[in-house]
Design a protein around this motif. Structure first.
Motif, PDB file in Angstrom:
ATOM      1  N   ASP A   1       0.859  -1.173   0.000  1.00 15.08           N
ATOM      2  CA  ASP A   1       0.000   0.000   0.000  1.00 15.08           C
ATOM      3  C   ASP A   1       0.908   1.239   0.000  1.00 15.08           C
ATOM      4  OD1 ASP A   1      -2.422   1.540   0.571  1.00 15.08           O
ATOM      5  OD2 ASP A   1      -1.627   1.736   2.607  1.00 15.08           O
TER       6      ASP A   1
ATOM      7  N   ASP B   1      -0.396   4.972   0.864  1.00 13.40           N
ATOM      8  CA  ASP B   1      -0.738   5.980   1.875  1.00 13.40           C
ATOM      9  C   ASP B   1      -0.706   5.419   3.295  1.00 13.40           C
ATOM     10  OD1 ASP B   1      -1.199   8.181   0.172  1.00 13.40           O
ATOM     11  OD2 ASP B   1      -3.074   7.257  -0.474  1.00 13.40           O
TER      12      ASP B   1
ATOM     13  N   ASP C   1      -1.770  -0.585   5.836  1.00 15.74           N
ATOM     14  CA  ASP C   1      -2.098  -0.041   7.160  1.00 15.74           C
ATOM     15  C   ASP C   1      -3.573  -0.170   7.515  1.00 15.74           C
ATOM     16  OD1 ASP C   1      -2.632   2.106   5.163  1.00 15.74           O
ATOM     17  OD2 ASP C   1      -3.277   3.190   6.950  1.00 15.74           O
TER      18      ASP C   1
HETATM   19 MG   LIG Z   1      -3.113   3.077   3.404  1.00 15.12          MG
END
Ligand SMILES: [Mg+2]
Length: 164
Positions: free
Chosen positions: A33, A35, A117
């Protein structure tokens, strides 16, 4: 559904994925990922630490591939600067982009890991794609929505084993 939201492993940061540990688990492709995993939402460039980490993985023949839901120019720019392929607009929790990325890199799901995240996008897509799911602590919780989402994720995070 509950079990498909549980990450297989947890780490504090992406830098806990050492080449040695990845090889021990038979991983040769790291999908990641963008961000709040690689950089904060405002981050435009890979840090020196990320560049060093990528070089260490490359030396061990482990490839990196960004799979991001973002639709801005950021993923393109970030990936180019870091020198890795990417898919944006990935629509996680759909597993489709992860499966496409592994195919493009000629890897089986069993040789592939996704680190992210968020439980409800990253982990869910990884578990549906049959790739190893690793949850990381978000880099920055900058607003109330992110904090509430993080709290909602805690029961799922609690089940993840330490990546070792
Ligand atoms: Mg993310």
């Amino acid at each position: 559904m509950f079990s498909s939201l549980i990450p297989k492993f947890r780490v504090k940061s992406i830098f806990d994925l050492s080449p040695e540990l990845l090889m021990k688990h038979g991983i040769s492709l790291v999908l990641t990922d963008l961000d709040n995993t690689l950089a904060p939402y405002s981050g435009q460039e890979p840090s020196d630490k990320l560049i060093k980490w990528k070089n260490e993985l490359s030396a061990a023949s482990i490839d990196i591939f960004i799979v991001s839901n973002t639709r801005t120019e950021r993923a393109k720019k970030f990936s180019a600067l870091w020198g890795v392929p990417y898919i944006d607009g990935a629509k996680k929790p759909s597993p489709d982009a992860l499966i496409r990325a592994a195919r493009r890199m000629n890897r089986a799901p069993g040789e592939t890991l996704l680190i992210g995240d968020q439980i409800f996008t990253d982990v869910w897509s990884a578990n549906r794609a049959g790739v190893l799911s690793v949850i990381v602590e978000p880099l920055k919780l900058t607003n109330v929505f992110y904090i509430l989402r993080y709290i909602a994720e805690l029961p799922f995070r609690a089940f993840a084993k330490k990546f070792e």
